[in-house]
Write a protein that holds these residues in place. Structure first.
Motif, PDB file in Angstrom:
ATOM      1  N   UNK A 105       0.794  -1.140   0.029  1.00  0.00           N
ATOM      2  CA  UNK A 105       0.023   0.029  -0.042  1.00  0.00           C
ATOM      3  C   UNK A 105       0.803   1.274   0.150  1.00  0.00           C
ATOM      4  N   UNK A 106       0.528   2.186  -0.518  1.00  0.00           N
ATOM      5  CA  UNK A 106       1.331   3.501  -0.757  1.00  0.00           C
ATOM      6  C   UNK A 106       0.490   4.799  -0.614  1.00  0.00           C
ATOM      7  N   UNK A 107       1.053   5.985  -0.291  1.00  0.00           N
ATOM      8  CA  UNK A 107       0.552   7.089  -0.217  1.00  0.00           C
ATOM      9  C   UNK A 107       1.697   8.119  -0.568  1.00  0.00           C
ATOM     10  N   UNK A 108       1.550   8.926  -1.868  1.00  0.00           N
ATOM     11  CA  UNK A 108       2.417   9.905  -2.196  1.00  0.00           C
ATOM     12  C   UNK A 108       1.784  11.267  -1.913  1.00  0.00           C
ATOM     13  N   UNK A 109       2.409  11.895  -0.967  1.00  0.00           N
ATOM     14  CA  UNK A 109       2.204  13.428  -0.548  1.00  0.00           C
ATOM     15  C   UNK A 109       2.957  14.263  -1.427  1.00  0.00           C
ATOM     16  N   UNK A 110       2.376  15.192  -2.118  1.00  0.00           N
ATOM     17  CA  UNK A 110       3.031  16.511  -2.921  1.00  0.00           C
ATOM     18  C   UNK A 110       3.134  17.640  -1.926  1.00  0.00           C
ATOM     19  N   UNK A 111       4.414  18.021  -1.889  1.00  0.00           N
ATOM     20  CA  UNK A 111       4.801  19.094  -0.811  1.00  0.00           C
ATOM     21  C   UNK A 111       5.316  20.517  -1.708  1.00  0.00           C
ATOM     22  N   UNK A 112       4.638  21.502  -1.474  1.00  0.00           N
ATOM     23  CA  UNK A 112       5.329  22.573  -2.146  1.00  0.00           C
ATOM     24  C   UNK A 112       6.629  23.095  -2.102  1.00  0.00           C
ATOM     25  N   UNK A 113       7.284  23.382  -2.789  1.00  0.00           N
ATOM     26  CA  UNK A 113       8.594  23.966  -2.428  1.00  0.00           C
ATOM     27  C   UNK A 113       8.891  25.539  -2.937  1.00  0.00           C
ATOM     28  N   UNK A 114       7.769  25.974  -3.773  1.00  0.00           N
ATOM     29  CA  UNK A 114       7.834  27.369  -4.155  1.00  0.00           C
ATOM     30  C   UNK A 114       8.253  27.070  -5.864  1.00  0.00           C
ATOM     31  N   UNK A 115       7.927  28.165  -6.582  1.00  0.00           N
ATOM     32  CA  UNK A 115       8.079  28.447  -8.016  1.00  0.00           C
ATOM     33  C   UNK A 115       7.835  26.993  -8.745  1.00  0.00           C
ATOM     34  N   UNK A 116       6.738  26.399  -8.249  1.00  0.00           N
ATOM     35  CA  UNK A 116       6.084  25.090  -9.064  1.00  0.00           C
ATOM     36  C   UNK A 116       6.867  24.060  -8.973  1.00  0.00           C
ATOM     37  N   UNK A 117       7.996  24.088  -8.102  1.00  0.00           N
ATOM     38  CA  UNK A 117       8.774  22.920  -7.675  1.00  0.00           C
ATOM     39  C   UNK A 117       8.254  22.171  -6.655  1.00  0.00           C
ATOM     40  N   UNK A 118       8.179  20.905  -6.685  1.00  0.00           N
ATOM     41  CA  UNK A 118       7.282  19.728  -5.521  1.00  0.00           C
ATOM     42  C   UNK A 118       8.287  18.657  -4.971  1.00  0.00           C
ATOM     43  N   UNK A 119       8.324  18.506  -3.929  1.00  0.00           N
ATOM     44  CA  UNK A 119       8.826  17.477  -3.253  1.00  0.00           C
ATOM     45  C   UNK A 119       7.771  16.154  -3.133  1.00  0.00           C
ATOM     46  N   UNK A 120       8.161  15.064  -3.405  1.00  0.00           N
ATOM     47  CA  UNK A 120       7.356  13.889  -2.980  1.00  0.00           C
ATOM     48  C   UNK A 120       7.653  13.108  -1.902  1.00  0.00           C
ATOM     49  N   UNK A 121       6.739  12.978  -0.946  1.00  0.00           N
ATOM     50  CA  UNK A 121       6.752  12.218   0.329  1.00  0.00           C
ATOM     51  C   UNK A 121       6.087  11.048   0.070  1.00  0.00           C
ATOM     52  N   UNK A 122       6.810   9.791  -0.201  1.00  0.00           N
ATOM     53  CA  UNK A 122       5.969   8.612  -0.534  1.00  0.00           C
ATOM     54  C   UNK A 122       6.247   7.523   0.651  1.00  0.00           C
ATOM     55  N   UNK A 123       5.063   7.270   1.294  1.00  0.00           N
ATOM     56  CA  UNK A 123       4.973   6.452   2.479  1.00  0.00           C
ATOM     57  C   UNK A 123       4.359   5.028   1.770  1.00  0.00           C
ATOM     58  N   UNK A 124       5.225   3.904   2.188  1.00  0.00           N
ATOM     59  CA  UNK A 124       4.781   2.684   1.727  1.00  0.00           C
ATOM     60  C   UNK A 124       4.773   1.640   2.905  1.00  0.00           C
ATOM     61  N   UNK A 125       3.678   0.642   2.778  1.00  0.00           N
ATOM     62  CA  UNK A 125       4.065  -0.751   3.314  1.00  0.00           C
ATOM     63  C   UNK A 125       4.553  -1.568   2.627  1.00  0.00           C
ATOM     64  N   UNK A 126       5.393  -2.231   3.071  1.00  0.00           N
ATOM     65  CA  UNK A 126       6.157  -3.215   2.139  1.00  0.00           C
ATOM     66  C   UNK A 126       5.316  -4.805   2.310  1.00  0.00           C
TER      67      UNK A 126
END
Lengths: 285, 285
Positions: B148-169
């Motif tokens: 199972x997974x969840x990918x969160x989008x985190x705004x870093x400004x100027x349209x650049x985004x970080x992906x925080x991906x939480x997973x169950x193995x």
């Protein structure tokens, strides 16, 4: 090319000239001063930069010629009255008038309407400033003993505003007497107001302004939907740009035979823009 | 009363149901599941809450019946293609389709178009989140070894985004191998991405989302005009509300015989709203 005439050539008229000159689809068809004859002009759209109260009468003279008109009429309480005056004339002469086309009323109105759609139940607060209020500045200048004045609007949130009134006193005028007269004036009596005597009001003048527009509301049955629109702007430059964008919209709507009078909440944003529809949709949607 | 049918009954369909039930001018004309027969339904407007890729085909079946359609088709690069597909069918059947009517594309598009009009020269940055990205979540779930997974989008400004991906193995899966596969996936390879193993993805799930949309530009010849639009919202609730507001706009536009396909930047904000025109202008302009 859209032939644009400018009627009235004060701060706003000059800002409209600048914005129209930068528009790739517009050509200036003439700049008319307040007292020039405007009864036979050659233009597609006339942008009315005359004093607000005189604007509807100017619009009528242009509509008679089948010319589209745009203005930034800003007496919120009289907008429907002006609509009723101009709408039948626009329809009879197969043209379009866009009224109340500044930033408030105007582009802020579009944001308020959009936010009301996104969360139909809730409260919107429009907070103005910091920036100069023309109405309050004129009211302060009219007080006996005041040589020059500047009234700044300071936002305190939830639509509540402080008035900072900077005045130059006439020779021999008593500060306490003048201050009391300002605080008693109906323009100032309902708000927190501070009166400050200065040597030179002109040294303080600045056309910067701002808006903070906030809505917290309910989408469907879900509360705590939060929206905020902020801007810090050069006031006449933005007003001129909005008028020019609405001149374009009036031209397009007239070409589609959508005759009548419109406020900005009745306009599609795409009509404000220069460019080919397919490209605008690709770039903005 | 506007008779509204809901086609597709997942998260968005349920949110549309809630928003339509709170609308004073609407009545539910039926809720249709994904596989129900929709070839003879009795409704003014159908709100399509089916998977995005299948939406145009559903729209065609409804347009054939002269029913207006609204959808939140969200593949930005294919919006013009869907316009070209549906527009002649809408015109032939004298009806209206509003496409890409969510919050992005959708209401954000209206804000982007308005800001482009207020300062025609400049850059707009749309920053998303923090919030769950459905596309990235599905991509992470497809990686071998991920239960199972969840990918969160985190705004870093100027349209650049970080992906925080939480997973169950999955049992026996190796974290380093799975992490490398996610980082190499085209969905994640171009952004800063962090993969974190957790015991329970469901414990982290939350439908909150947000936008920070910023433009700095030029009005006329005046630089440093600054605009910002922020929202923090329940994602499906806002999508449902936008769809319902656009169902109303489609109904009004059809009544005015403005047949064809429209994106939200082609809509007047007042058409999204319930209420009498004169009162809306008084309250919002």
């Amino acid at each position: 090319m859209i032939k644009v005439a400018i009627i009235g050539y004060g701060n706003i008229g000059r800002a409209v000239e600048e914005a129209a000159k930068t528009a790739p689809d517009m050509v200036l068809a003439g700049i008319y001063h307040h007292n020039d004859n405007i009864d036979t002009i050659n233009a597609d759209v006339a942008v009315l930069c005359t004093p607000t109260r005189e604007t509807p009468a100017y619009a009528e003279r242009l509509i008679k010629q089948g010319i589209a008109t745009v203005d930034s009429f800003d007496i919120h309480t009289r907008i429907n009255e002006v609509r009723h005056l101009l709408d039948p004339q626009d329809k009879a002469n197969k043209t379009v008038s866009i009224i109340a086309a500044g930033w408030d009323p105007g582009s802020d109105s579009m944001v308020r309407a959009l936010l009301a759609a996104l969360a139909p139940q809730g409260i919107t607060y429009t907070n103005f400033g910091p920036g100069r209020s023309m109405g309050h500045t004129v009211a302060a200048k009219a007080i006996q003993g005041v040589r020059n004045a500047l009234s700044m609007t300071i936002p305190l949130g939830t639509g509540i505003h402080r008035r900072m009134v900077y005045i130059e006193l006439e020779d021999g005028a008593d500060f306490k007497t003048v201050e009391a007269a300002i605080l008693a004036d109906d323009y100032f009596a309902h708000d927190e107001t501070h009166v400050i005597a200065v040597q030179s009001v002109d040294e303080l003048n600045n056309v910067a302004h701002g808006v903070n527009l906030v809505r917290s509301g309910v989408s469907g049955t879900t509360h705590n939907q939060r929206f905020e629109f902020n801007m810090t702007i050069n006031n006449p430059a933005l007003t001129g740009q909005v008028l020019v964008a609405c001149a374009r919209a009036a031209y397009k709507m007239k070409a589609r035979e959508q005759y009548g009078v419109f406020t900005m909440i009745e306009l599609a944003p795409i009509d404000l823009l220069y460019g080919e529809k397919e490209q605008l949709i690709k770039a903005l949607v």
